[in-house]
Each structure stands twice: as C-alpha cells, then as structure tokens.
Design a protein around this motif. Structure first.
Motif, short mmCIF file in Angstrom:
data_model
loop_
_atom_site.label_atom_id
_atom_site.label_comp_id
_atom_site.label_asym_id
_atom_site.label_seq_id
_atom_site.Cartn_x
_atom_site.Cartn_y
_atom_site.Cartn_z
N MET A 1 58.56 84.44 40.79
CA MET A 1 57.57 84.64 41.82
C MET A 1 56.54 85.64 41.34
O MET A 1 56.88 86.68 40.79
N ALA A 2 55.28 85.31 41.55
CA ALA A 2 54.18 86.19 41.15
C ALA A 2 54.12 87.40 42.07
O ALA A 2 54.63 87.39 43.19
N THR A 3 53.51 88.45 41.58
CA THR A 3 53.36 89.65 42.40
C THR A 3 52.35 89.35 43.51
O THR A 3 51.44 88.53 43.35
N LEU A 4 52.51 90.03 44.61
CA LEU A 4 51.64 89.81 45.76
C LEU A 4 50.37 90.64 45.62
O LEU A 4 50.41 91.79 45.20
N ASN A 5 49.25 90.08 46.03
CA ASN A 5 48.02 90.85 45.98
C ASN A 5 47.97 91.79 47.20
O ASN A 5 48.78 91.68 48.12
N ASN A 6 47.02 92.69 47.19
CA ASN A 6 46.94 93.71 48.24
C ASN A 6 46.70 93.12 49.62
O ASN A 6 47.18 93.66 50.63
N GLU A 7 45.97 92.02 49.69
CA GLU A 7 45.70 91.39 50.99
C GLU A 7 47.00 90.89 51.63
O GLU A 7 47.23 91.09 52.82
N PHE A 33 48.73 82.14 53.94
CA PHE A 33 48.30 82.21 52.54
C PHE A 33 48.84 81.09 51.67
O PHE A 33 48.47 80.97 50.51
N GLY A 34 49.78 80.30 52.19
CA GLY A 34 50.37 79.22 51.39
C GLY A 34 51.29 79.73 50.29
O GLY A 34 51.48 79.07 49.28
N ILE A 35 51.86 80.93 50.49
CA ILE A 35 52.73 81.54 49.49
C ILE A 35 54.13 81.66 50.09
O ILE A 35 54.31 82.09 51.23
N GLU A 36 55.13 81.28 49.31
CA GLU A 36 56.52 81.45 49.73
C GLU A 36 56.96 82.87 49.38
O GLU A 36 57.01 83.24 48.21
N VAL A 37 57.28 83.66 50.40
CA VAL A 37 57.77 85.02 50.20
C VAL A 37 59.12 85.11 50.92
O VAL A 37 59.18 84.91 52.13
#
Length: 158
Positions: A1-7, A33-37
């Motif tokens: 998983m990529a690191t999350l941006n500040n937003e 955001f369309g990101i799986e966290v």
C-alpha cells in the motif's frame, strides 16, 4: 500500500475527531478518494487510541481542534435541542391524530413525555436541607428487561 498524501490523512483525522469509527472512515476514504485504507491504518490516526500514540504533532493538533469545534457546533444542530424535538413531536402527534392513527400518536406522546421528563439525561436534581442551591448529581440507571424471568416457572406435578 502506498503512503497516504496529506489530504487523505487530514480527511481521516477529521473524520475520527467527529467520532466516526475506523470502519466508517475506511469506507468514506474509499468513496471519497477511491483508495483502500484498512481500518487499522485509519485507527492509527486517532491520538486517543493506542495505535495513534505516535501520531505527528501536526495531526494531533488538527484532531484536537476538530473535536473541539465539533462538540461546540452540536448546539447549532436543531435536533440536538430539546425544544426543537418537542415541537417536531407535537406536529407529528397532530398529523397522527388527523389520520386517526391513535397508536402512533400514543407512541409519540410517550416519547415526548420521556423527553420532557429527563428520561434520557443521566442526572437528577437534589436540594440540600439548608435550602442551598439545587445541584445536579449523577444517577445510576438500572434497566429491567421485562422479557426475561428471574426464576424458572414452577412445574405442576404430574
């Protein structure tokens, strides 16, 4: 998983500060955001939890500011005001009576009586014998489930 941006991090921190659960926040991030966290990663952004104990000062400050503002703004929400709720219940009772729905009207009247009688407030007023000012005191609430029986029913011999 990529690191999350500040937003995304700010979104997570603010949602948690508004008392959303990590699961709700995870779903909101996926939708927004369309990101799986994973919910565990969301929980790591809550400084009130063990998982978030090492959260950067910047995010802790954002969390605390957001939570403070959230709690203060609750008073601006009409449904959080008892008078607003009672007025709404009054309208509902009148509408239920017009449609001859007496059962619904009775339920609403019961709800209004509970609301007006502080049934949902965990305190009671207590006056001192020396006519000192009334002081709210904490009360423990004991709920009885009428569906459960304390003892087994007696069986008749035979």
């Amino acid at each position: 998983m990529a690191t999350l941006n500040n937003e995304v991090k700010a979104f997570i921190v603010q949602a948690l500060a508004c008392f959303d659960t990590p699961s709700q926040v995870s779903a909101a991030v996926r939708e927004e955001f369309g990101i799986e966290v994973p919910r565990q990663k969301c929980e790591a952004h809550d400084p009130t939890k063990r998982a978030g104990r090492d959260l950067a000062k910047r995010w802790v400050t954002l969390f605390e500011d957001t939570r403070k503002r959230f709690r203060e703004e609750t008073a601006d929400i009409p449904i959080a005001n008892r008078a607003y709720r009672l007025r709404a219940m009054n309208r509902f009772v009148e509408r239920a009576e017009k449609t001859k729905n007496i059962g619904l009207a009775m339920q609403i009247l019961e709800q209004a009586a509970k609301e007006a009688g502080d049934m949902y407030v965990n305190r009671q007023k207590k006056a001192d014998a020396d006519d000192e000012p009334v002081v709210p005191t904490a009360v423990s609430v004991h709920v009885i489930d009428a569906r459960k029986r304390d003892a087994e029913p007696e069986r008749s011999p035979g």
